[in-house]
Write a protein that holds these residues in place. Structure first.
Motif, PDB file in Angstrom:
ATOM      1  N   PRO A  60      66.310  -4.210 -83.353  1.00 57.51           N
ATOM      2  CA  PRO A  60      65.451  -3.859 -82.344  1.00 57.51           C
ATOM      3  C   PRO A  60      65.844  -3.127 -81.122  1.00 57.51           C
ATOM      4  N   VAL A  61      67.225  -3.139 -80.859  1.00 55.79           N
ATOM      5  CA  VAL A  61      67.980  -2.718 -79.638  1.00 55.79           C
ATOM      6  C   VAL A  61      68.264  -1.057 -80.080  1.00 55.79           C
ATOM      7  N   ALA A  62      68.581  -0.964 -81.512  1.00 58.83           N
ATOM      8  CA  ALA A  62      68.697   0.348 -81.937  1.00 58.83           C
ATOM      9  C   ALA A  62      67.275   1.187 -81.824  1.00 58.83           C
ATOM     10  N   ALA A  63      66.240   0.549 -81.929  1.00 62.08           N
ATOM     11  CA  ALA A  63      64.942   1.360 -81.696  1.00 62.08           C
ATOM     12  C   ALA A  63      64.733   1.817 -80.389  1.00 62.08           C
ATOM     13  N   LEU A  64      65.535   1.220 -79.371  1.00 65.77           N
ATOM     14  CA  LEU A  64      65.266   1.457 -77.962  1.00 65.77           C
ATOM     15  C   LEU A  64      65.999   2.677 -77.745  1.00 65.77           C
ATOM     16  N   ARG A  65      66.958   3.212 -78.502  1.00 66.46           N
ATOM     17  CA  ARG A  65      67.588   4.460 -78.295  1.00 66.46           C
ATOM     18  C   ARG A  65      66.732   5.491 -78.150  1.00 66.46           C
ATOM     19  N   HIS A  66      65.417   5.486 -78.984  1.00 62.60           N
ATOM     20  CA  HIS A  66      64.817   6.695 -79.158  1.00 62.60           C
ATOM     21  C   HIS A  66      63.820   6.912 -77.908  1.00 62.60           C
ATOM     22  N   LEU A  67      63.808   6.026 -77.168  1.00 54.72           N
ATOM     23  CA  LEU A  67      63.170   6.410 -75.816  1.00 54.72           C
ATOM     24  C   LEU A  67      64.204   6.537 -74.431  1.00 54.72           C
ATOM     25  N   ASP A  68      65.481   6.389 -74.916  1.00 54.02           N
ATOM     26  CA  ASP A  68      66.490   6.661 -73.600  1.00 54.02           C
ATOM     27  C   ASP A  68      66.280   7.770 -72.958  1.00 54.02           C
ATOM     28  N   CYS A  69      66.130   7.720 -71.715  1.00 54.84           N
ATOM     29  CA  CYS A  69      66.100   8.852 -70.813  1.00 54.84           C
ATOM     30  C   CYS A  69      66.863   8.584 -69.582  1.00 54.84           C
ATOM     31  N   SER A  70      66.764   9.644 -68.755  1.00 54.02           N
ATOM     32  CA  SER A  70      67.440   9.496 -67.291  1.00 54.02           C
ATOM     33  C   SER A  70      66.426  10.462 -66.501  1.00 54.02           C
ATOM     34  N   PRO A  71      65.240   9.602 -66.212  1.00 58.77           N
ATOM     35  CA  PRO A  71      64.578  10.316 -65.317  1.00 58.77           C
ATOM     36  C   PRO A  71      65.138  10.798 -63.720  1.00 58.77           C
ATOM     37  N   ALA A  72      66.099  10.004 -63.419  1.00 60.36           N
ATOM     38  CA  ALA A  72      66.817  10.407 -62.083  1.00 60.36           C
ATOM     39  C   ALA A  72      67.531  11.674 -62.257  1.00 60.36           C
ATOM     40  N   SER A  73      68.045  11.983 -63.381  1.00 59.30           N
ATOM     41  CA  SER A  73      68.714  13.330 -63.569  1.00 59.30           C
ATOM     42  C   SER A  73      67.728  14.548 -63.666  1.00 59.30           C
ATOM     43  N   ILE A  74      66.531  14.127 -64.454  1.00 56.51           N
ATOM     44  CA  ILE A  74      65.338  14.989 -64.568  1.00 56.51           C
ATOM     45  C   ILE A  74      64.931  15.428 -63.074  1.00 56.51           C
ATOM     46  N   SER A  75      64.645  14.307 -62.373  1.00 52.74           N
ATOM     47  CA  SER A  75      64.105  14.489 -61.114  1.00 52.74           C
ATOM     48  C   SER A  75      65.258  15.359 -60.110  1.00 52.74           C
ATOM     49  N   ALA A  76      66.432  15.251 -60.334  1.00 53.00           N
ATOM     50  CA  ALA A  76      67.276  15.886 -59.460  1.00 53.00           C
ATOM     51  C   ALA A  76      67.328  17.279 -59.805  1.00 53.00           C
ATOM     52  N   SER A  77      67.190  17.627 -61.362  1.00 58.45           N
ATOM     53  CA  SER A  77      67.269  18.979 -61.707  1.00 58.45           C
ATOM     54  C   SER A  77      66.001  19.500 -61.232  1.00 58.45           C
ATOM     55  N   ALA A  78      64.806  19.010 -61.299  1.00 58.37           N
ATOM     56  CA  ALA A  78      63.639  19.453 -60.536  1.00 58.37           C
ATOM     57  C   ALA A  78      63.815  19.849 -59.092  1.00 58.37           C
ATOM     58  N   SER A  79      64.402  18.896 -58.526  1.00 55.82           N
ATOM     59  CA  SER A  79      64.628  19.137 -57.077  1.00 55.82           C
ATOM     60  C   SER A  79      65.485  20.515 -56.990  1.00 55.82           C
ATOM     61  N   ALA A  80      66.448  20.443 -57.714  1.00 49.88           N
ATOM     62  CA  ALA A  80      67.379  21.815 -57.532  1.00 49.88           C
ATOM     63  C   ALA A  80      66.295  23.100 -57.944  1.00 49.88           C
ATOM     64  N   VAL A  81      65.658  23.031 -58.621  1.00 48.35           N
ATOM     65  CA  VAL A  81      64.839  24.184 -59.148  1.00 48.35           C
ATOM     66  C   VAL A  81      63.789  24.249 -57.994  1.00 48.35           C
ATOM     67  N   ASP A  82      63.240  23.441 -57.228  1.00 44.95           N
ATOM     68  CA  ASP A  82      62.564  23.649 -56.432  1.00 44.95           C
ATOM     69  C   ASP A  82      62.946  24.131 -55.065  1.00 44.95           C
ATOM     70  N   THR A  83      64.423  24.019 -54.829  1.00 46.93           N
ATOM     71  CA  THR A  83      65.202  24.283 -53.678  1.00 46.93           C
ATOM     72  C   THR A  83      65.383  25.882 -54.312  1.00 46.93           C
ATOM     73  N   GLY A  84      65.499  26.268 -55.502  1.00 46.12           N
ATOM     74  CA  GLY A  84      65.520  27.556 -56.045  1.00 46.12           C
ATOM     75  C   GLY A  84      64.275  28.339 -55.746  1.00 46.12           C
ATOM     76  N   ALA A  85      63.316  27.721 -55.801  1.00 42.80           N
ATOM     77  CA  ALA A  85      61.974  28.372 -55.476  1.00 42.80           C
ATOM     78  C   ALA A  85      61.836  28.798 -54.007  1.00 42.80           C
ATOM     79  N   LEU A  86      62.286  27.727 -53.355  1.00 38.72           N
ATOM     80  CA  LEU A  86      62.216  27.934 -51.921  1.00 38.72           C
ATOM     81  C   LEU A  86      63.099  29.179 -51.382  1.00 38.72           C
ATOM     82  N   GLY A  87      64.299  29.417 -52.088  1.00 39.65           N
ATOM     83  CA  GLY A  87      65.131  30.353 -51.964  1.00 39.65           C
ATOM     84  C   GLY A  87      64.512  31.649 -52.360  1.00 39.65           C
TER      85      GLY A  87
END
Length: 190
Positions: free
Chosen positions: A33-60
């Motif tokens: 059952p633990v191996a199954a969880l690997r299919h959902l593993d993600c890092s929303p904080a990293s995605i949010s940080a990337s989105a913030s960087a893109v948004d900063t680029g949009a402002l520039g």
């Protein structure tokens, strides 16, 4: 006992809570059952940080467009040719399109991060509930009981974990469709 580390903290916590079910599954030869969880593993904080960087680029990009437009206005007021004005309008439009595309990409990143976070948290809660419901049977298997009833309950819990994860993974299809527009350049430069 190996501690499973996931990118998403809720999945790390769920993996820890599923450790006994995992051990029982290993003894019975049923899916991990633990191996199954690997299919959902993600890092929303990293995605949010990337989105913030893109948004900063949009402002520039928006600031650069404003500076460009101000320079064009000065040049056109100074008696520049009409061809320059047409070219400048094209470039100005490209700046605007690029800024809008970047802002849209950033907003999409924020939505995707939030959706992934919710999927991981809800999956973790559901699988922990499944493991808890089967805890008596898991304890029995770990103590050596191989009666049909406890084996069936542990097997059913592991299968339910896999189904839960599969359902959450299937929900990602909608997110993938939202990413499709990002595979084509937002602006074709002249």
């Amino acid at each position: 006992m190996t501690i499973e580390v996931f990118e998403h903290p809720a999945l790390s916590s769920a993996a820890a809570q599923l450790s006994a079910l995992r051990a029982a599954a290993g003894r019975l030869g049923v899916p991990d059952p633990v191996a199954a969880l690997r299919h959902l593993d993600c890092s929303p904080a990293s995605i949010s940080a990337s989105a913030s960087a893109v948004d900063t680029g949009a402002l520039g990009m928006t600031a650069a467009q404003e500076e460009f437009r101000a320079g064009v206005d000065r040049a056109e007021t100074g008696g520049s040719s009409e061809a320059f004005g047409t070219w400048a309008d094209t470039v100005d439009g490209q700046y605007g399109a690029a800024a809008r595309a970047a802002a849209s990409t950033a907003a999409l990143g924020v939505r995707i991060a939030a959706a992934l976070d919710e999927l991981a948290k809800s999956a973790a809660a559901e699988v922990c509930s499944l493991a808890e419901a089967a805890s008596a049977a898991v304890d029995a298997v770990l103590a050596g009981d191989r009666s049909a009833e406890v084996v069936s309950e542990v097997s059913a819990a592991c299968t339910a974990v896999l189904r839960t994860v599969s359902a959450k993974v299937a929900a990602l299809t909608g997110l993938a469709a939202e990413l499709e527009p990002l595979t084509t350049p937002a602006v074709q430069l002249s």
